[in-house]
Design an enzyme around this catalytic site. Structure first.
Site, PDB file in Angstrom:
ATOM      1  N   ASP A  17      -8.415   3.018 -13.118  1.00 52.49           N
ATOM      2  CA  ASP A  17      -8.415   4.211 -12.267  1.00 52.49           C
ATOM      3  C   ASP A  17      -7.146   5.049 -12.431  1.00 52.49           C
ATOM      4  OD1 ASP A  17     -10.903   3.857 -11.261  1.00 52.49           O
ATOM      5  OD2 ASP A  17     -10.251   2.915  -9.375  1.00 52.49           O
ATOM      6  N   ASP A 127      -5.894   1.575   1.138  1.00 52.22           N
ATOM      7  CA  ASP A 127      -4.654   1.882   0.431  1.00 52.22           C
ATOM      8  C   ASP A 127      -4.324   3.375   0.404  1.00 52.22           C
ATOM      9  OD1 ASP A 127      -3.886  -0.728  -0.073  1.00 52.22           O
ATOM     10  OD2 ASP A 127      -5.116  -0.873  -1.875  1.00 52.22           O
TER      11      ASP A 127
HETATM   12  N1  ARG Z   1      -8.501  -5.399   1.666  1.00 53.65           N
HETATM   13  C1  ARG Z   1      -7.116  -5.580   1.373  1.00 53.65           C
HETATM   14  C2  ARG Z   1      -6.288  -4.562   2.072  1.00 53.65           C
HETATM   15  O1  ARG Z   1      -6.778  -3.527   2.403  1.00 53.65           O
HETATM   16  C3  ARG Z   1      -6.833  -5.673  -0.099  1.00 53.65           C
HETATM   17  C4  ARG Z   1      -7.028  -4.452  -0.929  1.00 53.65           C
HETATM   18  C5  ARG Z   1      -6.908  -4.875  -2.332  1.00 53.65           C
HETATM   19  N2  ARG Z   1      -6.944  -3.849  -3.321  1.00 53.65           N
HETATM   20  C6  ARG Z   1      -7.439  -4.083  -4.549  1.00 53.65           C
HETATM   21  N3  ARG Z   1      -7.273  -3.174  -5.436  1.00 53.65           N
HETATM   22  N4  ARG Z   1      -8.054  -5.181  -4.867  1.00 53.65           N
HETATM   23  O2  ARG Z   1      -5.138  -4.787   2.296  1.00 53.65           O
END
Ligand code: ARG
Length: 401
Positions: A17, A127
């Site tokens: 990405d 994120d």
């Molecule tokens: N669900 C978790 C969080 O929001 C982990 C996110 C993980 N991101 C990934 N690219 N696998 O903190």
């Protein structure tokens, strides 16, 4: 055509990405793209190769910032003091790294005089929120671009993104052919996607890399002692270690016993429930040991009240409000409760499980003479009668009536 931004700094991971994002930003949004990879202890990756890859794709400059120590000392240790975890135990490894990554990317943006900030997160996850809330706090007027939220259907599908990458000579060979979406740092690993999207299917063994399967763990228990000073781990088995080495060492010791796996359906901030697999060996044991110690040295009321603070603190990390007046205020409370948290916790590790089996502290509030049922007992048993008479007066009166 005049582009929206002259110079954009992109938080870069080297994955599909963010790699596609470099090209997409150049084609659609910015005259110049500068990438930054933040090293928060994602050991399984070759960061130099990732930096060079960004240049190959078209970034004008590409930086690696080593933030491993800062991560552990200014982020992870604060989370630990707050016993921070989310829902069924996720120790927040991904979530706690985001504000630091955002901060350092913003610093580079200031240094190079960029007029925009970018991240590669999609519109469905947590994120994006964490990056952007951090940027709003640290650089309130910054222009933020989120390519993966804008590029729409033609790139959202992973296979289409791979086609785009091939068409634009974006090397994808570097992106390890993992069937999962992975985020890794010193505090733990988050694993999503692929077969894991079926909540009924057990996570295959190849999803894990920090914890051994039980069949390969030692057949004898191992005892370790974790030393703390004012709430911060400082050594293992009375050997002093710097912050990062301690976490890395503990990841190995605990992971070797298959401890620290999580499988949860999680409530994201954006309202979606998602299936998440986590591995966090060191975090799992440290969180339990830390709580044990703070309870050993603090009175009941401060600890019971602190559990509310801890809960709020965990939500704040998960929801992206790290840089906020609330966090500063909660930190002040938490710091006060850590002043006496110096001592050692003894833990037994065996076959995917662990127990605290011993604790010692010069500030212990445990008084054997009060607790004992033996002949050293100094407790005044007669005082209990009046205590219970007053404590029960209300219900006694009620039931008499
Ligand atoms: N669900 C978790 C969080 O929001 C982990 C996110 C993980 N991101 C990934 N690219 N696998 O903190």
């Amino acid at each position: 055509m005049k582009k929206e931004a002259k110079k954009v700094v992109l938080a870069y991971s080297g994955g599909l990405d963010t790699s596609v994002a470099v090209k997409w930003l150049l084609e659609n949004k910015a005259e110049e793209v500068i990438t930054v990879v933040i090293d928060v202890g994602q050991k399984e990756e070759n960061l130099e190769a990732i930096r060079d890859k960004a240049l190959k794709i078209g970034a004008s400059q590409s930086f690696i910032k080593d933030a491993k120590k800062e991560f552990v000392e200014n982020y992870v240790w604060k989370a630990l003091k707050a016993n921070a975890s989310y829902e069924f135990g996720y120790p927040l490894a991904t979530a706690i790294a985001r504000p630091l990554i955002a901060k350092l990317v913003n610093e580079v943006a200031q240094e190079v005089g960029a007029d925009a900030l970018a991240h590669g997160c999609t519109g469905k996850g947590n994120d994006q929120v964490r990056f952007e809330l951090a940027w709003k706090a640290l650089n309130p007027n910054a222009k933020i671009i989120a390519p993966a939220r804008e590029w729409g259907a033609e790139l959202l599908d992973r296979n289409k993104a791979i086609d785009y990458a091939q068409k634009h000579n974006i090397p994808i060979s570097l992106t390890k052919k993992s069937p999962y979406s992975i985020d890794l740092n010193a505090w733990g690993k988050s694993i999503e996607c692929g077969i894991l999207e079926d909540p009924w299917v057990e996570a295959p063994e190849d999803a894990f890399s920090l914890t051994k399967p039980i069949k390969d763990t030692p057949n004898e228990p191992e005892y370790i002692e974790i030393n703390f000073k004012q709430g911060i781990p400082t050594g293992i088995n009375n050997k002093e270690l710097d912050s990062l080495s301690l976490v890395e060492e503990l990841n190995k010791i605990v992971g070797n016993h298959g401890i620290g796996r999580y499988d949860q359906i999680e409530n994201r901030l954006v309202g979606i429930k998602s299936r998440e697999i986590y591995e966090a060996p060191a975090a799992t044991v440290l969180l339990r040991a830390h709580k044990e110690l703070e309870y050993f040295v603090n009175p009941k009321d401060s600890m019971h009240f602190k559990s509310l603070i801890d809960q709020k603190y965990s939500e704040l990390i998960y929801n992206g409000f790290w840089f906020s007046p609330l966090r500063n205020a909660l930190d002040a409370f938490i710091e006060e409760t850590q002043k006496k948290a110096t001592g050692t916790i003894r833990v037994k590790l065996f076959k995917g499980n662990f127990q605290v089996v011993g604790r010692a502290s010069e500030n212990s509030l445990y008084n054997k003479k009060l607790a004992s049922y033996g002949d050293e007992d100094i407790f005044d048993h007669s005082s209990a009668k009046g205590f219970i008479n007053l404590l029960g007066l209300g219900i006694k009166t009620y039931y008499q009536k």
